[in-house]
Design a protein around this motif. Structure first.
Motif, PDB file in Angstrom:
ATOM      1  N   PRO A   1     -37.722 -25.083 -22.257  1.00 38.30           N
ATOM      2  CA  PRO A   1     -38.908 -25.108 -21.391  1.00 38.30           C
ATOM      3  C   PRO A   1     -38.565 -24.693 -19.959  1.00 38.30           C
ATOM      4  CG  PRO A   1     -38.103 -27.339 -21.718  1.00 38.30           C
ATOM      5  CD  PRO A   1     -37.249 -26.446 -22.588  1.00 38.30           C
ATOM      6  N   CYS A   2     -38.467 -23.369 -19.753  1.00 36.49           N
ATOM      7  CA  CYS A   2     -38.076 -22.875 -18.426  1.00 36.49           C
ATOM      8  C   CYS A   2     -39.114 -21.952 -17.803  1.00 36.49           C
ATOM      9  CB  CYS A   2     -36.715 -22.173 -18.511  1.00 36.49           C
ATOM     10  SG  CYS A   2     -36.537 -21.014 -19.873  1.00 36.49           S
ATOM     11  N   LEU A   3     -40.337 -21.939 -18.351  1.00 34.95           N
ATOM     12  CA  LEU A   3     -41.419 -21.203 -17.716  1.00 34.95           C
ATOM     13  C   LEU A   3     -41.957 -21.989 -16.530  1.00 34.95           C
ATOM     14  CD1 LEU A   3     -43.455 -20.198 -20.912  1.00 34.95           C
ATOM     15  CD2 LEU A   3     -41.608 -18.923 -19.817  1.00 34.95           C
TER      16      LEU A   3
ATOM     17  N   GLY B   1     -38.747 -33.503 -18.088  1.00 35.14           N
ATOM     18  CA  GLY B   1     -38.183 -33.780 -16.774  1.00 35.14           C
ATOM     19  C   GLY B   1     -38.024 -32.527 -15.942  1.00 35.14           C
ATOM     20  N   THR B   2     -37.382 -32.677 -14.798  1.00 34.92           N
ATOM     21  CA  THR B   2     -37.244 -31.555 -13.866  1.00 34.92           C
ATOM     22  C   THR B   2     -35.794 -31.120 -13.665  1.00 34.92           C
ATOM     23  OG1 THR B   2     -37.181 -33.095 -11.992  1.00 34.92           O
ATOM     24  CG2 THR B   2     -39.340 -32.199 -12.601  1.00 34.92           C
ATOM     25  N   GLU B   3     -34.844 -31.798 -14.283  1.00 36.82           N
ATOM     26  CA  GLU B   3     -33.444 -31.438 -14.107  1.00 36.82           C
ATOM     27  C   GLU B   3     -33.089 -30.361 -15.139  1.00 36.82           C
ATOM     28  OE1 GLU B   3     -29.841 -30.646 -13.369  1.00 36.82           O
ATOM     29  OE2 GLU B   3     -30.068 -31.575 -15.354  1.00 36.82           O
ATOM     30  N   PRO B   4     -32.791 -29.127 -14.706  1.00 37.40           N
ATOM     31  CA  PRO B   4     -32.666 -28.016 -15.652  1.00 37.40           C
ATOM     32  C   PRO B   4     -31.527 -28.158 -16.647  1.00 37.40           C
ATOM     33  CG  PRO B   4     -32.062 -27.332 -13.411  1.00 37.40           C
ATOM     34  CD  PRO B   4     -32.689 -28.670 -13.300  1.00 37.40           C
ATOM     35  N   TRP B   5     -30.368 -28.666 -16.234  1.00 38.21           N
ATOM     36  CA  TRP B   5     -29.263 -28.788 -17.186  1.00 38.21           C
ATOM     37  C   TRP B   5     -29.576 -29.832 -18.260  1.00 38.21           C
ATOM     38  CZ3 TRP B   5     -26.349 -24.893 -17.570  1.00 38.21           C
ATOM     39  CH2 TRP B   5     -25.932 -24.168 -16.444  1.00 38.21           C
ATOM     40  N   ALA B   6     -30.270 -30.897 -17.892  1.00 40.93           N
ATOM     41  CA  ALA B   6     -30.674 -31.898 -18.877  1.00 40.93           C
ATOM     42  C   ALA B   6     -31.630 -31.289 -19.898  1.00 40.93           C
ATOM     43  CB  ALA B   6     -31.319 -33.093 -18.185  1.00 40.93           C
ATOM     44  N   LYS B   7     -32.503 -30.392 -19.458  1.00 40.16           N
ATOM     45  CA  LYS B   7     -33.432 -29.731 -20.375  1.00 40.16           C
ATOM     46  C   LYS B   7     -32.690 -28.827 -21.360  1.00 40.16           C
ATOM     47  CE  LYS B   7     -36.933 -28.030 -17.728  1.00 40.16           C
ATOM     48  NZ  LYS B   7     -38.325 -28.501 -17.740  1.00 40.16           N
ATOM     49  N   LEU B   8     -31.635 -28.175 -20.892  1.00 41.39           N
ATOM     50  CA  LEU B   8     -30.855 -27.318 -21.789  1.00 41.39           C
ATOM     51  C   LEU B   8     -30.058 -28.154 -22.787  1.00 41.39           C
ATOM     52  CD1 LEU B   8     -29.588 -24.365 -19.566  1.00 41.39           C
ATOM     53  CD2 LEU B   8     -31.767 -24.678 -20.769  1.00 41.39           C
ATOM     54  N   GLU B   9     -29.533 -29.276 -22.317  1.00 42.47           N
ATOM     55  CA  GLU B   9     -28.830 -30.187 -23.235  1.00 42.47           C
ATOM     56  C   GLU B   9     -29.782 -30.657 -24.327  1.00 42.47           C
ATOM     57  OE1 GLU B   9     -25.700 -31.201 -23.335  1.00 42.47           O
ATOM     58  OE2 GLU B   9     -24.820 -30.924 -21.340  1.00 42.47           O
TER      59      GLU B   9
ATOM     60  N   GLY C   1     -21.935 -22.509 -16.409  1.00 33.71           N
ATOM     61  CA  GLY C   1     -22.548 -23.647 -17.082  1.00 33.71           C
ATOM     62  C   GLY C   1     -23.024 -23.313 -18.479  1.00 33.71           C
ATOM     63  N   ILE C   2     -23.572 -22.111 -18.657  1.00 31.73           N
ATOM     64  CA  ILE C   2     -24.001 -21.673 -19.990  1.00 31.73           C
ATOM     65  C   ILE C   2     -22.805 -21.560 -20.925  1.00 31.73           C
ATOM     66  CG2 ILE C   2     -24.915 -19.705 -21.285  1.00 31.73           C
ATOM     67  CD1 ILE C   2     -27.100 -21.374 -20.021  1.00 31.73           C
ATOM     68  N   ALA C   3     -21.713 -21.000 -20.440  1.00 35.15           N
ATOM     69  CA  ALA C   3     -20.504 -20.887 -21.262  1.00 35.15           C
ATOM     70  C   ALA C   3     -19.985 -22.265 -21.667  1.00 35.15           C
ATOM     71  CB  ALA C   3     -19.432 -20.105 -20.511  1.00 35.15           C
ATOM     72  N   ASP C   4     -20.041 -23.205 -20.736  1.00 34.29           N
ATOM     73  CA  ASP C   4     -19.581 -24.557 -21.040  1.00 34.29           C
ATOM     74  C   ASP C   4     -20.477 -25.220 -22.082  1.00 34.29           C
ATOM     75  OD1 ASP C   4     -17.923 -26.999 -20.404  1.00 34.29           O
ATOM     76  OD2 ASP C   4     -19.899 -27.747 -19.824  1.00 34.29           O
ATOM     77  N   LEU C   5     -21.792 -25.040 -21.965  1.00 36.48           N
ATOM     78  CA  LEU C   5     -22.712 -25.593 -22.954  1.00 36.48           C
ATOM     79  C   LEU C   5     -22.426 -25.038 -24.344  1.00 36.48           C
ATOM     80  CD1 LEU C   5     -26.222 -25.651 -21.225  1.00 36.48           C
ATOM     81  CD2 LEU C   5     -25.036 -27.598 -22.237  1.00 36.48           C
ATOM     82  N   GLU C   6     -22.163 -23.756 -24.430  1.00 35.84           N
ATOM     83  CA  GLU C   6     -21.871 -23.163 -25.731  1.00 35.84           C
ATOM     84  C   GLU C   6     -20.598 -23.740 -26.343  1.00 35.84           C
ATOM     85  OE1 GLU C   6     -23.988 -18.853 -25.830  1.00 35.84           O
ATOM     86  OE2 GLU C   6     -22.047 -18.912 -24.811  1.00 35.84           O
ATOM     87  N   ARG C   7     -19.582 -23.929 -25.514  1.00 35.40           N
ATOM     88  CA  ARG C   7     -18.332 -24.500 -26.020  1.00 35.40           C
ATOM     89  C   ARG C   7     -18.538 -25.926 -26.519  1.00 35.40           C
ATOM     90  NH1 ARG C   7     -16.101 -21.666 -21.511  1.00 35.40           N
ATOM     91  NH2 ARG C   7     -16.386 -23.520 -20.198  1.00 35.40           N
ATOM     92  N   ARG C   8     -19.325 -26.709 -25.789  1.00 33.75           N
ATOM     93  CA  ARG C   8     -19.477 -28.121 -26.120  1.00 33.75           C
ATOM     94  C   ARG C   8     -20.432 -28.371 -27.276  1.00 33.75           C
ATOM     95  NH1 ARG C   8     -21.999 -30.871 -23.037  1.00 33.75           N
ATOM     96  NH2 ARG C   8     -22.670 -29.520 -21.333  1.00 33.75           N
ATOM     97  N   THR C   9     -21.467 -27.536 -27.396  1.00 35.34           N
ATOM     98  CA  THR C   9     -22.522 -27.803 -28.372  1.00 35.34           C
ATOM     99  C   THR C   9     -22.410 -26.970 -29.647  1.00 35.34           C
ATOM    100  OG1 THR C   9     -24.054 -26.143 -27.472  1.00 35.34           O
ATOM    101  CG2 THR C   9     -24.115 -28.361 -26.487  1.00 35.34           C
ATOM    102  N   GLY C  10     -21.706 -25.847 -29.586  1.00 37.43           N
ATOM    103  CA  GLY C  10     -21.662 -24.956 -30.741  1.00 37.43           C
ATOM    104  C   GLY C  10     -22.941 -24.169 -30.943  1.00 37.43           C
ATOM    105  N   ILE C  11     -23.855 -24.219 -29.976  1.00 35.20           N
ATOM    106  CA  ILE C  11     -25.117 -23.485 -30.028  1.00 35.20           C
ATOM    107  C   ILE C  11     -25.016 -22.264 -29.114  1.00 35.20           C
ATOM    108  CG2 ILE C  11     -27.595 -23.585 -29.535  1.00 35.20           C
ATOM    109  CD1 ILE C  11     -26.823 -25.301 -31.899  1.00 35.20           C
TER     110      ILE C  11
END
Length: 281
Positions: free
Chosen positions: A70-72, A80-88, A121-131
Motif C-alpha cells: 500500500p504505497c499509493l 499505518g504510516t511507517e513505510p518499512w513496517a508496511k513492507l514487512e 533496505g529493499i535488498a535487506d528485506l529480500e535477504r531476510r524474508t525470501g520474498i
C-alpha cells in the motif's frame, strides 16, 4: 511460485476490477482463465486481510502470485504510516498466501528517511524474508508539457539502481514517455514482474487495455517470450468507465487474450537481452 516450462503466470490485479471489490477479482480470474491474482492492498478491508484472501484463493482455486504494497497516495494510511513496517507486513502476507513477489513503488521525495536507505533496505528485506521486492517504474509528474516534476527518490526508473528484482508497468512508461522495451533491455534478468497495460503518452496514468494505446505492448511481450521470461505478466487496467460488469469482463478477457497471444508468438528483434530469466531471492 513458478510456472511450468519457462512460462509466465498470467495474472489479474485486483485493481483492474475497481470499483468492484477485491473479492470480485478472484471470481473474474477463475471464470476468465487467469492463472493467478495480484492483490492490491488498499482501502477495501478484504485486501488487508490474509485470512479472507486465503479463503478467496482456496474457494476459487486461483493462487495469489503477488502482493502490491500500500504505497499509493490514497493508501498512505493503510497499515499505518511507517513505510518499512508496511513492507514487512506485505512480505508477511505474501509468504502466508504462498506468493513470491511484493510489488513496491519507490519512495516519494518527501519521505526523506525512507528514501535515503531505500535501495539497501529493499535488498535487506529480500535477504531476510525470501520474498522478491519488485520495484516498479514510475514517472515524472507533469501537466501538459514534456517537462515534469521529479517526485520519486532515488528515481522513477528502476533500471538506474541496483535492485535485484523489478516491475515494468507499461502505462507508467507511457506517462514517462519512456520506451519499455529499452527498459527491459537495461534490466535484463532483474525483470521479475510486468504490469501489462497501455497508455497514450499523455500526462495521465491511463492503464488502458493492451493494444489500445501507443506502447509497443505486443513487441514487448514477444521479446520476453523469445528470451524465456517466466515471471508474472499481470493485467492492471482501468475499468472504471466500463459501465457494467459485462463490459468490464470484456476488457479483462481482451487483456488476457492479448498477453497470451503475443507471448505465444515471439517476434524477432524486440530488444530484450538474452537470458531474461527472473532471479529468485
Amino acid at each position: 511460485m513458478t510456472s511450468p516450462a519457462s512460462q509466465p503466470l498470467f495474472g489479474l490485479s485486483t485493481a483492474s476490477v475497481y470499483p468492484e471489490p477485491t473479492a470480485q477479482a478472484f471470481d473474474y480470474a477463475e471464470r476468465l482463465g487467469y492463472d493467478a491474482v495480484e492483490v492490491m492492498v488498499g482501502i477495501d478491508v478484504v485486501s488487508q486481510s490474509t485470512d479472507r484472501l486465503r479463503s478467496l484463493r482456496d474457494h476459487h482455486g486461483v493462487p495469489v502470485c503477488a502482493v502490491h504494497a500500500p504505497c499509493l497516495l490514497i493508501t498512505q494510511r493503510v497499515w499505518g504510516t511507517e513505510p518499512w513496517a508496511k513492507l514487512e507486513r506485505s512480505a508477511e502476507m505474501a509468504r502466508d498466501l504462498d506468493a513470491d513477489v511484493v510489488v513496491v513503488h519507490p519512495p516519494f521525495r518527501w519521505q526523506r528517511d525512507y528514501a535515503a536507505g531505500f535501495v539497501e533496505g529493499i535488498a535487506d528485506l529480500e535477504r531476510r524474508t525470501g520474498i522478491a521486492f519488485a520495484v516498479e517504474n514510475m514517472y515524472p509528474w507533469r501537466a501538459t508539457s514534456r517537462r515534469g516534476m521529479v517526485v520519486y527518490q532515488p528515481g522513477w526508473d528502476p533500471s538506474e539502481e541496483s535492485y535485484a528484482n523489478t516491475c515494468v508497468d507499461l502505462s507508467h512508461a507511457a506517462t514517462a514517455q519512456s520506451d519499455p522495451v529499452a527498459m527491459a533491455e537495461r534490466l535484463g534478468p532483474r525483470l521479475r514482474h510486468v504490469h501489462m497495460t497501455d497508455g497514450s503518452g499523455s500526462a495521465k496514468d491511463e492503464h488502458l487495455v493492451p493494444g489500445h494505446g501507443a506502447m509497443p505492448c505486443g513487441p514487448f511481450l514477444e521479446g520476453l517470450a523469445a528470451r524465456g521470461f517466466s515471471g508474472h505478466v499481470v493485467a492492471e487496467i482501468n475499468t472504471r468507465k466500463a459501465g457494467d460488469p459485462e463490459a468490464r469482463e470484456r476488457d479483462l478477457l481482451e487483456s488476457l487474450a492479448f498477453s497470451r497471444l503475443h507471448f505465444a508468438a515471439p517476434g524477432e528483434g524486440a530488444g530484450v537481452q538474452p537470458g531474461l530469466e527472473p532471479e529468485r531471492p
